[in-house]
Design an enzyme around this catalytic site. Sequence first.
Site, short mmCIF file in Angstrom:
data_model
loop_
_atom_site.label_atom_id
_atom_site.label_comp_id
_atom_site.label_asym_id
_atom_site.label_seq_id
_atom_site.Cartn_x
_atom_site.Cartn_y
_atom_site.Cartn_z
CE LYS A 157 39.77 100.60 45.30
NZ LYS A 157 39.46 101.41 44.10
N GLY A 158 36.73 94.68 47.42
CA GLY A 158 35.45 93.95 47.44
C GLY A 158 34.99 93.45 48.80
CD GLU A 183 38.75 88.26 47.94
OE1 GLU A 183 38.21 89.30 48.33
OE2 GLU A 183 39.58 88.22 47.01
CG ASP A 184 35.04 90.05 46.91
OD1 ASP A 184 35.93 89.18 46.73
OD2 ASP A 184 34.95 91.06 46.18
CG ASP A 241 35.81 83.31 39.53
OD1 ASP A 241 35.08 82.36 39.26
OD2 ASP A 241 36.14 84.17 38.69
CE LYS A 272 31.17 84.18 40.08
NZ LYS A 272 31.76 84.99 39.00
CG PHE A 317 30.54 89.25 36.89
CD1 PHE A 317 31.84 88.74 37.00
CD2 PHE A 317 30.31 90.55 37.32
CE1 PHE A 317 32.87 89.52 37.52
CE2 PHE A 317 31.34 91.34 37.83
CZ PHE A 317 32.62 90.81 37.93
CB VAL A 318 27.26 88.20 41.87
CG1 VAL A 318 26.38 87.03 41.49
CG2 VAL A 318 28.57 87.69 42.48
CG ASP A 349 34.30 95.88 41.22
OD1 ASP A 349 34.67 94.81 41.74
OD2 ASP A 349 34.93 96.44 40.30
P1 IMP Z 1 39.85 84.39 41.57
O1 IMP Z 1 41.27 84.83 41.74
O2 IMP Z 1 39.55 83.94 40.18
O3 IMP Z 1 39.38 83.41 42.62
O4 IMP Z 1 38.97 85.69 41.67
C1 IMP Z 1 38.67 86.29 42.85
C2 IMP Z 1 38.43 87.78 42.60
O5 IMP Z 1 37.79 88.00 41.36
C3 IMP Z 1 37.52 88.34 43.64
O6 IMP Z 1 38.25 88.92 44.69
C4 IMP Z 1 36.73 89.39 42.88
O7 IMP Z 1 37.40 90.62 42.95
C5 IMP Z 1 36.74 88.95 41.47
N1 IMP Z 1 35.47 88.31 41.06
C6 IMP Z 1 35.28 87.01 40.71
N2 IMP Z 1 34.00 86.76 40.42
C7 IMP Z 1 33.36 87.94 40.59
C8 IMP Z 1 31.98 88.32 40.44
O8 IMP Z 1 31.08 87.54 40.10
N3 IMP Z 1 31.70 89.63 40.71
C9 IMP Z 1 32.64 90.53 41.10
N4 IMP Z 1 33.94 90.21 41.26
C10 IMP Z 1 34.29 88.92 41.01
MG MG Z 2 38.13 91.10 45.09
#
Ligand code: IMP
Ligand code: MG
Length: 178
Positions: free
Chosen positions: A42-43, A100-101, A104, A132, A153-154, A160
């Site tokens: 949803k982000g 995508e929001d 990470d 990040k 963490f944001v 969210d």
């Molecule tokens: P990844 O798969 O580790 O790249 O994570 C990506 C997903 O993790 C994003 O779509 C977010 O939903 C969540 N996420 C990662 N870091 C944050 C953060 O700082 N705040 C909120 N959601 C995050």
């Molecule tokens: Mg997300």
Amino acid sequence: MEYGIGRILISEDKLKEKVAELGARIRRDYRGQQVIFVCVLKGAVVFLSDLVREVGPEVDVRLDFLAISSYGASTKSSGVVKIQKDLSSDIHGRHVIIVEDILDTGLSLSYISKLLLERDPASLEICVLLDKAERRTQPVEVKYTGFTIPDEFVIGYGLDYAAQFRQLPAIHIAEPLE
Ligand code: IMP
Ligand code: MG
């Protein structure tokens, strides 16, 4: 641990300016063409809705939505990626931009791009608001990046913590509560 709303990392004005810049780049790159914007739920909802209005009428904008398993109530990735809601359109032969929001570890986006590439789109690019970069474990090639941020963490602007705080108009650091 519980988290609340901490200090602002990226203000509303800075977000608006950056989203306008990204929208203008996409408009230049896809002028006169049709593009399916794939919003990762949803982000990315808040970012997507501002972004497509900045892209403007010069691009034939189509919207679709995808949901994958998320962090749950934790601030660290579970490492589990699973489709919870698939696209409703066929992307074969179409231009696609994944919106995508935040990027990470890269686990989610590398999974999603692999999945969508198997469906043979005409082109596939990624647009992320936040990166990040230091947390990356999976390589992901991103064409449109808003801000590179530190490992904090944001929340806010769609992001969210435990399903809360998506409505904040700016991006804040999530602050541990006493
Ligand atoms: P990844 O798969 O580790 O790249 O994570 C990506 C997903 O993790 C994003 O779509 C977010 O939903 C969540 N996420 C990662 N870091 C944050 C953060 O700082 N705040 C909120 N959601 C995050
Ligand atoms: Mg997300």
